[in-house]
Write a protein that holds these residues in place. Structure first.
Motif, PDB file in Angstrom:
ATOM      1  N   GLY A  34       0.818  -1.207   0.000  1.00 38.12           N
ATOM      2  CA  GLY A  34       0.000   0.000   0.000  1.00 38.12           C
ATOM      3  C   GLY A  34       0.850   1.254   0.000  1.00 38.12           C
ATOM      4  O   GLY A  34       2.078   1.199  -0.133  1.00 38.12           O
ATOM      5  N   LEU A  35       0.204   2.396   0.179  1.00 37.67           N
ATOM      6  CA  LEU A  35       0.930   3.659   0.091  1.00 37.67           C
ATOM      7  C   LEU A  35       1.978   3.800   1.189  1.00 37.67           C
ATOM      8  O   LEU A  35       3.048   4.361   0.960  1.00 37.67           O
ATOM      9  CB  LEU A  35      -0.056   4.839   0.148  1.00 37.67           C
ATOM     10  CG  LEU A  35      -1.155   4.865  -0.928  1.00 37.67           C
ATOM     11  CD1 LEU A  35      -1.835   6.219  -0.931  1.00 37.67           C
ATOM     12  CD2 LEU A  35      -0.609   4.521  -2.300  1.00 37.67           C
ATOM     13  N   THR A  36       1.684   3.281   2.396  1.00 35.98           N
ATOM     14  CA  THR A  36       2.676   3.349   3.481  1.00 35.98           C
ATOM     15  C   THR A  36       3.930   2.575   3.113  1.00 35.98           C
ATOM     16  O   THR A  36       5.055   3.046   3.313  1.00 35.98           O
ATOM     17  CB  THR A  36       2.078   2.786   4.782  1.00 35.98           C
ATOM     18  OG1 THR A  36       0.948   3.577   5.161  1.00 35.98           O
ATOM     19  CG2 THR A  36       3.113   2.806   5.908  1.00 35.98           C
ATOM     20  N   GLY A  37       3.753   1.381   2.574  1.00 34.90           N
ATOM     21  CA  GLY A  37       4.897   0.572   2.175  1.00 34.90           C
ATOM     22  C   GLY A  37       5.685   1.206   1.046  1.00 34.90           C
ATOM     23  O   GLY A  37       6.931   1.212   1.059  1.00 34.90           O
ATOM     24  N   ILE A  38       4.976   1.753   0.079  1.00 32.76           N
ATOM     25  CA  ILE A  38       5.638   2.389  -1.060  1.00 32.76           C
ATOM     26  C   ILE A  38       6.467   3.585  -0.611  1.00 32.76           C
ATOM     27  O   ILE A  38       7.637   3.740  -0.986  1.00 32.76           O
ATOM     28  CB  ILE A  38       4.590   2.824  -2.109  1.00 32.76           C
ATOM     29  CG1 ILE A  38       3.924   1.601  -2.738  1.00 32.76           C
ATOM     30  CG2 ILE A  38       5.236   3.691  -3.197  1.00 32.76           C
ATOM     31  CD1 ILE A  38       2.669   1.937  -3.521  1.00 32.76           C
ATOM     32  N   SER A  67       4.568  10.250  -1.741  1.00 35.63           N
ATOM     33  CA  SER A  67       5.915  10.652  -2.134  1.00 35.63           C
ATOM     34  C   SER A  67       6.693   9.432  -2.571  1.00 35.63           C
ATOM     35  O   SER A  67       6.450   8.314  -2.111  1.00 35.63           O
ATOM     36  CB  SER A  67       6.629  11.345  -0.972  1.00 35.63           C
ATOM     37  OG  SER A  67       6.759  10.458   0.124  1.00 35.63           O
ATOM     38  N   LEU A  68       7.633   9.655  -3.481  1.00 36.04           N
ATOM     39  CA  LEU A  68       8.536   8.598  -3.955  1.00 36.04           C
ATOM     40  C   LEU A  68       9.954   9.116  -3.771  1.00 36.04           C
ATOM     41  O   LEU A  68      10.658   9.421  -4.728  1.00 36.04           O
ATOM     42  CB  LEU A  68       8.244   8.279  -5.430  1.00 36.04           C
ATOM     43  CG  LEU A  68       6.878   7.646  -5.711  1.00 36.04           C
ATOM     44  CD1 LEU A  68       6.540   7.705  -7.207  1.00 36.04           C
ATOM     45  CD2 LEU A  68       6.830   6.208  -5.215  1.00 36.04           C
ATOM     46  N   GLY A  69      10.345   9.259  -2.520  1.00 43.13           N
ATOM     47  CA  GLY A  69      11.583   9.938  -2.218  1.00 43.13           C
ATOM     48  C   GLY A  69      11.318  11.426  -2.117  1.00 43.13           C
ATOM     49  O   GLY A  69      10.175  11.879  -2.143  1.00 43.13           O
TER      50      GLY A  69
END
Length: 365
Positions: free
Chosen positions: A138-142, A311-313
C-alpha cells in the motif's frame, strides 16, 4: 463543562483546538501517551532520517488546554480510568485513538511512533550493501521503501506486496513502479508467510514467501495497518466487526451520545484510514458539540475525498485524482511538482490541526 479528548493525533488535536476556539468555557483535557504530536504521514521520513515527525504538544494545543500524559484503560458512565490508577470525569468525550498495527513476528512496524524510532535506529546502524525489506504494497509501504532507497542508496531495498499501489488507477500504478525502479527498489509481488530472525545468510532474517523462493533480509519492516485499539470495545461501546466504534450521523457513539468517535477508530461508512479523513471528522465533531451547547441543531457529518497523494523519495511523487466517494479517476500527476504538492498537503494537515482552520468537500449526494 468538562471535555476529555483521548488521543492527540490529527483528529484529537484539531477537535481539542477547534472546541477551545468555539467554546471558551470548556475545560478541555487531552490525554496522550507521549508529549508529542506525531505526523503519521511523515513516519516514513522519520524512519529514513530525512525529516522529523514529532512536534511537542505544547506548541500544537491552544492555551488553556490541559495535557495529561497517560494511557486510558476504560471509558464508562462519564468517567475515564487512566493507566496510573486515577480517573477523570467528563461531560463530553472525544475518542480519537487512531489505528494500530499487528506486525508479523521478526518485523519492525513503521506505522507507529515507537516502531518508526526502532526502525530508524536499526537502519542508521546498517552497513552499506545490506538488504532492507518493506512488507506491504500500500501507500505506506511504497513511501517507506522509496524514502529509504532515496536516503540510503547504498542499501538494497525491496518491497513485498500482493499488489503494489492497489488503491490507485492502472496508469498511476505503472508510474509508481517506474518511480520505485528509478530508486532501484526491487518489487516482489507476493505475500510473506513467515520471518525467521537470524536464520538467513550472514545472520540476516530468512523471509519465506507463499509462492516464491525465500530470501535473506538484514532489516524487515512491516508497513501494513492492522486494526484499531480495543478501547472502544473494552469500554462497552458498540463496535463493528473490525473493532471500530459505531457512530450516528453526527459522529456520536450509538451507545453513549456523550462520546464522539473520530478518526481511524470510528466506523464511518466509506471512510479510509488517512489524515484526510481524521481532520474533517475531528473538526465536525467539535463543531457539533459547540452547536449543541449553543442550543442549535447539529448538522449530519458529510465529507468527500479529492484523491490520494504519495511521495517517492524527496524529488518524486504522485497525485491520484479521485471522486468524492473515493473511487479513482484515470487522471494522475507525477514528478517533482507532485512531490511538492504532497509536501504542501502534509504541512496543511499539521497547520489545520494546530490552528483549527480547516475546510473540506461535502460528501457525494
Amino acid at each position: 463543562m468538562r471535555v476529555v479528548v483521548v488521543g492527540a493525533g490529527y483528529a484529537g488535536t484539531i477537535a481539542a483546538n477547534r472546541l477551545a476556539k468555539k467554546v471558551k468555557s470548556a475545560e478541555i483535557t487531552v490525554i496522550n501517551p507521549r508529549p508529542d504530536f506525531v505526523e503519521r504521514v511523515r513516519l516514513h521520513e522519520q524512519v529514513a532520517g530525512t525529516s522529523a515527525a514529532a512536534t511537542p504538544l505544547t506548541s500544537m494545543l491552544r492555551e488553556g488546554i490541559t495535557t495529561r500524559l497517560d494511557t486510558v484503560d476504560k471509558i464508562g458512565d462519564g468517567q475515564v480510568a487512566l493507566g496510573d490508577g486515577s480517573s477523570l470525569d467528563f461531560d463530553h468525550l472525544f475518542l480519537a485513538v487512531g489505528s494500530t498495527v499487528a506486525p508479523l513476528q521478526g518485523t519492525v512496524p513503521v506505522g507507529t511512533w515507537e516502531g518508526a524510532e526502532e526502525a530508524r535506529a536499526a537502519l542508521a546502524g546498517l552497513p552499506g550493501g545490506r538488504a532492507v525489506t518493506v512488507v506491504g504494497g500500500g501507500l505506506t509501504g511504497i513511501e517507506t521503501a522509496a524514502e529509504i532507497a532515496f536516503g540510503r542508496p547504498d542499501l538494497r531495498v525491496r518491497i513485498v506486496g500482493q499488489t503494489i499501489a492497489a488503491s490507485l488507477s492502472a496508469g498511476a500504478q505503472k508510474r509508481v513502479r517506474t518511480g520505485l525502479d528509478r530508486l532501484n527498489v526491487e518489487i516482489v509481488e507476493d505475500s510473506v508467510a513467515q520471518i525467521d530472525p537470524g536464520a538467513g545468510e550472514g545472520g540476516g532474517d530468512r523471509v519465506l514467501l507463499h509462492s516464491r523462493p525465500q530470501f535473506t533480509s538484514d532489516l524487515t519492516l512491516w508497513a501494513i495497518i492492522g486494526g484499531v485499539p480495543d478501547l472502544a470495545a473494552r469500554s462497552g461501546l458498540e463496535v463493528d466487526a473490525d473493532g471500530r466504534a459505531v457512530v450516528d450521523e453526527h459522529l456520536r457513539s450509538v451507545t453513549d451520545p456523550r462520546i464522539f468517535v473520530v478518526g481511524d477508530c470510528a466506523a464511518v461508512p466509506g471512510a479510509r484510514a488517512a489524515c484526510a479523513t481524521a481532520m474533517p471528522q475531528g473538526a465536525h465533531a467539535a463543531d457539533t458539540l459547540a452547536r449543541v451547547i449553543e442550543g442549535r441543531t447539529p448538522e449530519p457529518y458529510s465529507m468527500g475525498y479529492t484523491g490520494q497523494a504519495l511521495s517517492l523519495g524527496r524529488r518524486d511523487g504522485l497525485l491520484q485524482s479521485g471522486r468524492r466517494d473515493d473511487t479513482v479517476r484515470r487522471l494522475y500527476f507525477a514528478g517533482r511538482t507532485a512531490a511538492a504538492a504532497k509536501e504542501r498537503v502534509c504541512r496543511y494537515a499539521k497547520f489545520g490541526a494546530r490552528t483549527a482552520i480547516y475546510s473540506w468537500l461535502r460528501g457525494p449526494k
